[in-house]
Design an enzyme around this catalytic site. Structure first.
Site, PDB file in Angstrom:
ATOM      1  N   SER A  35      39.253  47.771   9.239  1.00 29.75           N
ATOM      2  CA  SER A  35      37.930  47.628   9.785  1.00 29.75           C
ATOM      3  C   SER A  35      36.803  48.609   9.260  1.00 29.75           C
ATOM      4  O   SER A  35      35.604  48.528   9.163  1.00 29.75           O
ATOM      5  CB  SER A  35      37.831  47.799  11.354  1.00 29.75           C
ATOM      6  OG  SER A  35      38.480  49.053  11.634  1.00 29.75           O
ATOM      7  N   ASP A 320      31.607  53.901  17.631  1.00 28.42           N
ATOM      8  CA  ASP A 320      32.430  53.704  18.765  1.00 28.42           C
ATOM      9  C   ASP A 320      33.677  54.617  18.750  1.00 28.42           C
ATOM     10  O   ASP A 320      33.501  55.661  18.331  1.00 28.42           O
ATOM     11  CB  ASP A 320      33.029  52.242  18.780  1.00 28.42           C
ATOM     12  CG  ASP A 320      33.804  51.807  17.692  1.00 28.42           C
ATOM     13  OD1 ASP A 320      34.512  52.955  16.875  1.00 28.42           O
ATOM     14  OD2 ASP A 320      33.828  50.607  17.157  1.00 28.42           O
ATOM     15  N   HIS A 323      35.091  54.068  14.831  1.00 29.13           N
ATOM     16  CA  HIS A 323      34.400  54.020  13.509  1.00 29.13           C
ATOM     17  C   HIS A 323      33.190  54.702  13.216  1.00 29.13           C
ATOM     18  O   HIS A 323      32.485  55.223  14.233  1.00 29.13           O
ATOM     19  CB  HIS A 323      34.217  52.434  13.536  1.00 29.13           C
ATOM     20  CG  HIS A 323      35.095  51.386  13.647  1.00 29.13           C
ATOM     21  ND1 HIS A 323      35.391  50.836  14.887  1.00 29.13           N
ATOM     22  CD2 HIS A 323      36.042  51.057  12.744  1.00 29.13           C
ATOM     23  CE1 HIS A 323      36.505  50.163  14.408  1.00 29.13           C
ATOM     24  NE2 HIS A 323      37.056  50.149  13.309  1.00 29.13           N
TER      25      HIS A 323
END
Ligand SMILES: *[C@@H]1O[C@H](CO)[C@@H](O)[C@H](O)[C@H]1NC(C)=O
Ligand SMILES: *[C@@H]1O[C@H](CO)[C@@H](O)[C@H](O)[C@H]1NC(C)=O
Ligand SMILES: *[C@@H]1O[C@H](CO)[C@@H](O)[C@H](O)[C@H]1NC(C)=O
Ligand SMILES: *[C@@H]1O[C@H](CO)[C@@H](O)[C@H](O)[C@H]1NC(C)=O
Ligand SMILES: *[C@@H]1O[C@H](CO)[C@@H](O)[C@H](O)[C@H]1NC(C)=O
Length: 347
Positions: A35, A320, A323
């Protein structure tokens, strides 16, 4: 990286982005990973690890795209620094001849091991990303007429890897869901992971890649998801997690040396660009370390859909619970850029 180095890197990036480039420094750029660099490959998968909704993308020109941050991710900024005038497209939606400049295969929650991230749903593991790259190679051979032309193109490209985090936070350190920590010690796990990664990198070499950058894993023991918030207000990273990741990074550096010795017509580099420690980075730019910018779900640690995010996003390290914000991505991309420069001139 100290605050002074960070400030310098930022100045450098802003000048560089301002000037632009006449031609990219590599003809093509392929991205593999998780991610930190995914730009939309999970959007159509059945997984909780997808983020094609606001407030993700609030600072991205196209809005929410599946990037796990407020703006550009590390691969986006690195592509700009390298002189590409468009972002590298996700494999899931790349069309026709756009693939000639590269493809992004990265998938949130994925890892080196195929079971990594399973609890969150579907994901494209590293082995499957390599299968997808084979599909791209066939398409490029069609576009260029034959496999010889394709090979001559593909051996000049940059191949960039950001993977390994989920093998820890969505595998080893979730003993209720994954058995790996009952099978391996942190040391033997690091060795097993790097062994598998070695196979994957050799598969890529066999498909014609010759300029390959692999990223170390960051200090996952400092993630808001791990640190926990509220109690004392102080910020203390979890050493057991950071120590386990360090073992992986140490093994990975040794692997890069071995690969360079074995494959003298290729060049592999290790980049520590992802290893930014929030505690060391706090200073002139980033001021808020332990609190994520958006309102996070207490089950997933991702931003809650359509809730507003913080206004002063560039003061925050984390968007978040997992990240970094775009400003931190900029610092990481600048450091990566400096490292991959050494691949441009390798033959
Ligand atoms: C999505 O995954 C969940 C949990 O793994 C499963 O229960 C559900 O049936 C899946 N949905 C679809 C449409 O495949
Ligand atoms: C890609 O294709 C090559 C040649 O057909 C094959 O040897 C290799 O195993 C394939 N790799 C993957 C990951 O499927
Ligand atoms: C492959 O295509 C290139 C460019 O079109 C051409 O010059 C070359 O002769 C072709 N090679 C083979 C083996 O067909
Ligand atoms: C390097 O080559 C040696 C000798 O052929 C081999 O034993 C080893 O597995 C290779 N290592 C890598 C990382 O390719
Ligand atoms: C998560 O948040 C919901 C709603 O805010 C709350 O009801 C629930 O108890 C929380 N769960 C945990 C595990 O903290």
């Amino acid at each position: 990286m100290g605050a002074a180095a960070v400030a310098l890197a930022l100045v450098f990036v802003f000048i560089k982005l301002e000037l632009g480039e006449s031609a990219p420094q590599f003809p093509c750029f392929f991205i593999f990973g998780d991610s930190l660099v995914d730009n939309g490959n999970n959007n159509e998968l059945n997984t909780t690890a997808k983020v094609n909704y606001l407030p993700y993308g609030i600072d991205f020109p196209e809005g929410p795209t599946g990037r796990f941050t407020n703006g550009r991710n590390i691969a986006d900024i690195l592509a700009q620094l390298l002189g590409f005038d468009t972002y590298i497209p996700p494999f899931a939606t790349a069309q026709d001849d756009e693939i000639i400049n590269g493809v992004n295969y990265a998938s949130g929650s994925s890892g080196i091991r195929s079971e990594t991230g399973e609890r969150l749903g579907d994901r494209i593991s590293m082995d499957r990303q390599l299968v997808n790259h084979n599909i791209t190679i066939s398409r490029i051979a069609q576009l260029l007429g034959n496999h010889t032309s394709a090979a001559n193109h593909l051996n000049k490209c940059l191949y960039y890897f950001v993977v390994g985090s989920n093998d820890y936070i969505n595998n080893y350190f979730q003993p209720d869901y994954y058995p790996s920590s009952s099978i391996y010690t942190p040391q033997t796990y690091a060795i097993a992971l790097v062994q598998q990664y070695s196979q994957q990198l050799q598969t890529l070499y066999n498909s014609g890649a010759r300029k390959i950058a692999v990223s170390g894993v960051g200090p996952l023991g400092c993630l808001p998801a791990v640190v926990g918030r509220g109690s004392s207000g102080s910020f203390t990273c979890v050493d057991t997690i950071n120590d386990a990741v360090q073992l992986f990074n140490d093994e990975l550096k040794l692997l890069v040396d071995r690969l360079n010795n074995n494959y003298t017509d290729a060049k592999f580099i290790y980049t520590s660009a992802m290893e930014l420690n929030p505690i060391e980075l706090v200073g002139p730019v980033i001021r808020i370390l332990s609190t994520p910018c958006c309102q996070v779900s207490n089950t997933t640690g991702l931003c809650v859909s359509r809730k507003t995010s913080c206004l002063l996003r560039s003061l925050y390290f984390f968007y978040d619970n997992f990240h970094p914000t775009e400003v931190v991505n900029t610092i990481a991309a600048a450091a990566s850029y400096i490292d991959v420069l050494s691949l441009i001139f390798s033959s």
